[in-house]
Structures are given as C-alpha cells and as structure tokens.
Design an enzyme around this catalytic site. Structure first.
Site, PDB file in Angstrom:
ATOM      1  N   CYS A 231     -57.893 -11.279  -8.808  1.00  6.59           N
ATOM      2  CA  CYS A 231     -56.301 -10.563  -8.329  1.00  6.59           C
ATOM      3  C   CYS A 231     -56.253  -9.704  -7.817  1.00  6.59           C
ATOM      4  O   CYS A 231     -56.246  -9.039  -9.514  1.00  6.59           O
ATOM      5  CB  CYS A 231     -55.289 -11.245  -8.825  1.00  6.59           C
ATOM      6  SG  CYS A 231     -54.013 -10.035  -8.468  1.00  6.59           S
ATOM      7  N   GLU A 232     -56.047  -8.345  -6.724  1.00  7.89           N
ATOM      8  CA  GLU A 232     -56.472  -6.678  -7.140  1.00  7.89           C
ATOM      9  C   GLU A 232     -55.286  -6.045  -7.803  1.00  7.89           C
ATOM     10  O   GLU A 232     -55.709  -5.228  -8.128  1.00  7.89           O
ATOM     11  CB  GLU A 232     -56.435  -5.835  -5.836  1.00  7.89           C
ATOM     12  CG  GLU A 232     -55.181  -6.503  -5.561  1.00  7.89           C
ATOM     13  CD  GLU A 232     -55.423  -5.688  -3.492  1.00  7.89           C
ATOM     14  OE1 GLU A 232     -54.242  -5.075  -2.749  1.00  7.89           O
ATOM     15  OE2 GLU A 232     -56.452  -5.926  -2.770  1.00  7.89           O
ATOM     16  N   HIS A 233     -54.130  -6.409  -8.463  1.00 12.88           N
ATOM     17  CA  HIS A 233     -53.200  -6.531  -9.152  1.00 12.88           C
ATOM     18  C   HIS A 233     -53.288  -5.936 -10.956  1.00 12.88           C
ATOM     19  O   HIS A 233     -52.997  -5.051 -11.113  1.00 12.88           O
ATOM     20  CB  HIS A 233     -52.352  -6.738  -8.659  1.00 12.88           C
ATOM     21  CG  HIS A 233     -51.662  -7.136  -7.349  1.00 12.88           C
ATOM     22  ND1 HIS A 233     -51.116  -8.280  -6.646  1.00 12.88           N
ATOM     23  CD2 HIS A 233     -51.331  -5.560  -6.449  1.00 12.88           C
ATOM     24  CE1 HIS A 233     -50.463  -7.797  -5.194  1.00 12.88           C
ATOM     25  NE2 HIS A 233     -50.722  -6.304  -5.121  1.00 12.88           N
ATOM     26  N   HIS A 234     -53.802  -7.057 -11.083  1.00 15.12           N
ATOM     27  CA  HIS A 234     -54.040  -7.245 -12.903  1.00 15.12           C
ATOM     28  C   HIS A 234     -55.292  -7.343 -12.828  1.00 15.12           C
ATOM     29  O   HIS A 234     -56.202  -7.933 -14.519  1.00 15.12           O
ATOM     30  CB  HIS A 234     -53.493  -8.313 -12.927  1.00 15.12           C
ATOM     31  CG  HIS A 234     -51.883  -8.328 -12.638  1.00 15.12           C
ATOM     32  ND1 HIS A 234     -50.913  -8.658 -11.848  1.00 15.12           N
ATOM     33  CD2 HIS A 234     -51.162  -7.661 -13.171  1.00 15.12           C
ATOM     34  CE1 HIS A 234     -49.856  -8.439 -12.069  1.00 15.12           C
ATOM     35  NE2 HIS A 234     -49.945  -8.064 -12.504  1.00 15.12           N
TER      36      HIS A 234
ATOM     37  N   GLN B  33     -54.068 -13.424  -1.791  1.00 16.38           N
ATOM     38  CA  GLN B  33     -54.645 -14.517  -0.938  1.00 16.38           C
ATOM     39  C   GLN B  33     -54.135 -14.486   0.250  1.00 16.38           C
ATOM     40  O   GLN B  33     -54.395 -14.803   0.925  1.00 16.38           O
ATOM     41  CB  GLN B  33     -53.307 -15.575  -2.218  1.00 16.38           C
ATOM     42  CG  GLN B  33     -53.361 -17.026  -1.098  1.00 16.38           C
ATOM     43  CD  GLN B  33     -53.146 -18.119  -2.351  1.00 16.38           C
ATOM     44  OE1 GLN B  33     -53.004 -18.036  -3.179  1.00 16.38           O
ATOM     45  NE2 GLN B  33     -52.707 -19.265  -1.550  1.00 16.38           N
TER      46      GLN B  33
ATOM     47  N   HIS C 290     -53.429 -18.873  -9.166  1.00 16.70           N
ATOM     48  CA  HIS C 290     -53.234 -17.488 -10.286  1.00 16.70           C
ATOM     49  C   HIS C 290     -53.017 -17.455 -11.523  1.00 16.70           C
ATOM     50  O   HIS C 290     -51.973 -17.691 -12.310  1.00 16.70           O
ATOM     51  CB  HIS C 290     -52.138 -16.495  -9.605  1.00 16.70           C
ATOM     52  CG  HIS C 290     -52.614 -16.433  -7.862  1.00 16.70           C
ATOM     53  ND1 HIS C 290     -52.916 -14.996  -7.581  1.00 16.70           N
ATOM     54  CD2 HIS C 290     -52.443 -17.819  -6.732  1.00 16.70           C
ATOM     55  CE1 HIS C 290     -52.759 -15.496  -5.989  1.00 16.70           C
ATOM     56  NE2 HIS C 290     -52.872 -16.826  -5.489  1.00 16.70           N
TER      57      HIS C 290
ATOM     58  N   CYS D  18     -52.647 -14.396 -12.948  1.00 13.67           N
ATOM     59  CA  CYS D  18     -51.231 -13.847 -13.174  1.00 13.67           C
ATOM     60  C   CYS D  18     -50.371 -14.162 -13.225  1.00 13.67           C
ATOM     61  O   CYS D  18     -49.435 -13.815 -13.914  1.00 13.67           O
ATOM     62  CB  CYS D  18     -51.122 -12.415 -12.275  1.00 13.67           C
ATOM     63  SG  CYS D  18     -51.609 -13.320 -10.477  1.00 13.67           S
TER      64      CYS D  18
END
Length: 222
Positions: free
Chosen positions: A112-115, A153, A181, A183
């Site tokens: 995940c590019e956010h976390h 995704q 996920h 996250c």
C-alpha cells in the site's frame, strides 16, 4: 579477391561484435554501480528510521537489519524496472480463437503506497482474443510487474487491464482483484475479515452484460 574481401568483412563484423560486447559490459557495470549506490542509500535510511524509533542499531539482532530491509524493499518494488514489452516479446501468437480465456486465482502481493504495509489476494483475468493469444503464464507475469510497486488496488486493477488490452488488442478484457489490506487489519480500524474487491471491464466486457455476467459467474463462484 573474393576471399580477401570476405576476410575483411568478417574482420569488421568481429570488431563490431567486440565493441558491442564491451558496450554491454560497461552498461552492466554502470547499472550494478547504480544499484549498489541505491541499496546503500536505502540501508542508511532504514538505519535512521530504527534509530529514531528508539532502537539500538548496534545490538546484535539489528546489525544487518537495515541491509536486509533495503534488499527486501528493492525486491518488493522490482516492478519499476520491468515492462510488459520485456516479458511479452515472443509470447503472442496468431490463433483463430475468439472465445473467452480466463486465468483465475493468480496470487498477488503488493505494498500500500499510503502506509507501506502489504495487501495481498487473488487476481482473476479474462480476455476475448482478436486472432491473437498470449502464453498463459504471461498474464501472471503482468500481475507481478504491477503488483511489485507501491500501489493502490484500484490503480493496480486498471494497469493490469490496460497492459493486456494494449498488448493484445482483444475484443475485451476483464480484471477482478480480491485482496486483504494490512492497513485495515494491523492498524486503523483493525477489521480482520474485511476484504476489498475491484474490477475493470473493457470492450465487450463493459458493453455486453451477458459477457460480463459469464465472466463473473465463472470467476467468482466458490
């Protein structure tokens, strides 16, 4: 004279191959130097992160952790260095087949590019050939290329569908991804059983409800 001319041509050809070989060797050495420099930078960054978290980076268990983590991150994002052209080069064949082709339950792992935590699950792919088919394993390789990057995704699903559509120019492409996920599991709302389903339908799969229904029935049935 002909023999002499042929010898000269062979000599020129051999010299050309030698120059090309040296050039490729230099390119490989330069690439290895760049990769080593990047690895070193990532290793130093992980050392900083661990230190700022309050860890003793000199203790035995963590001495090589920054290097291991750097190598792991390079592997988990190796898709940035790969293209669909590279893997599909000799794997597209002329074939008089127009019926649906499905490869389902393709394992995928991404970050995940956010976390920067994992999400993982299954990809299901279908396409309607337009006189061309592709080696089945190449569909899984396309999933691998785009999943081994920092992702969301929704974008991952679209990139896989678009890559297949551009390479094969089929009558239609469909991609469904089901994933969990971390996250949402390890942090945040911490919902253990939550899963996310995304889909992209192109061509006939988007325009023809019957085609779309057939794909979903064959793919998502348990």
């Amino acid at each position: 004279m002909e023999y002499h001319h042929a010898s000269e041509m062979n000599g020129v050809f051999a010299e050309h191959l030698n120059i090309e070989s040296k050039h490729n060797g230099l390119c490989k050495e330069e690439k290895e130097t760049v990769d080593e420099r990047k690895l070193s930078c990532i290793e130093k960054a992980y050392t900083t992160v661990l230190s700022e978290l309050g860890e003793d980076v000199e203790r035995e268990g963590l001495l090589r952790t920054p290097l291991r983590a750097a190598k792991a991150m390079q592997f988990l994002t190796k898709g940035y260095k790969e293209t669909t052209q590279d893997i599909l080069n000799d794997a597209i064949f002329d074939e008089n087949h127009e019926e649906m082709v499905i490869v389902k339950d393709i394992d995928l792992f991404s970050l995940c590019e956010h976390h920067l935590v994992p999400f993982f699950g299954k990809a299901h792919i279908a396409y309607l050939p337009n006189k061309k088919v592709v080696g089945l394993s190449k569909l899984a390789r396309i999933v691998e290329i785009y999943s081994r990057r920092l992702q969301v995704q929704e974008r991952l699903t679209k990139q896989i569908a678009s890559a297949i559509s551009e390479a094969l120019e089929p009558a239609g492409v469909a991609v469904v991804i089901e994933a969990s996920h971390m996250c949402m599991v390890m942090r945040g709302v911490q919902k253990m059983n939550a899963s996310t389903v995304t889909s992209v339908m192109l061509g006939s799969f988007q325009d023809d409800p019957k085609t779309r229904k057939e794909f979903l029935a064959l793919t998502l049935r348990k």
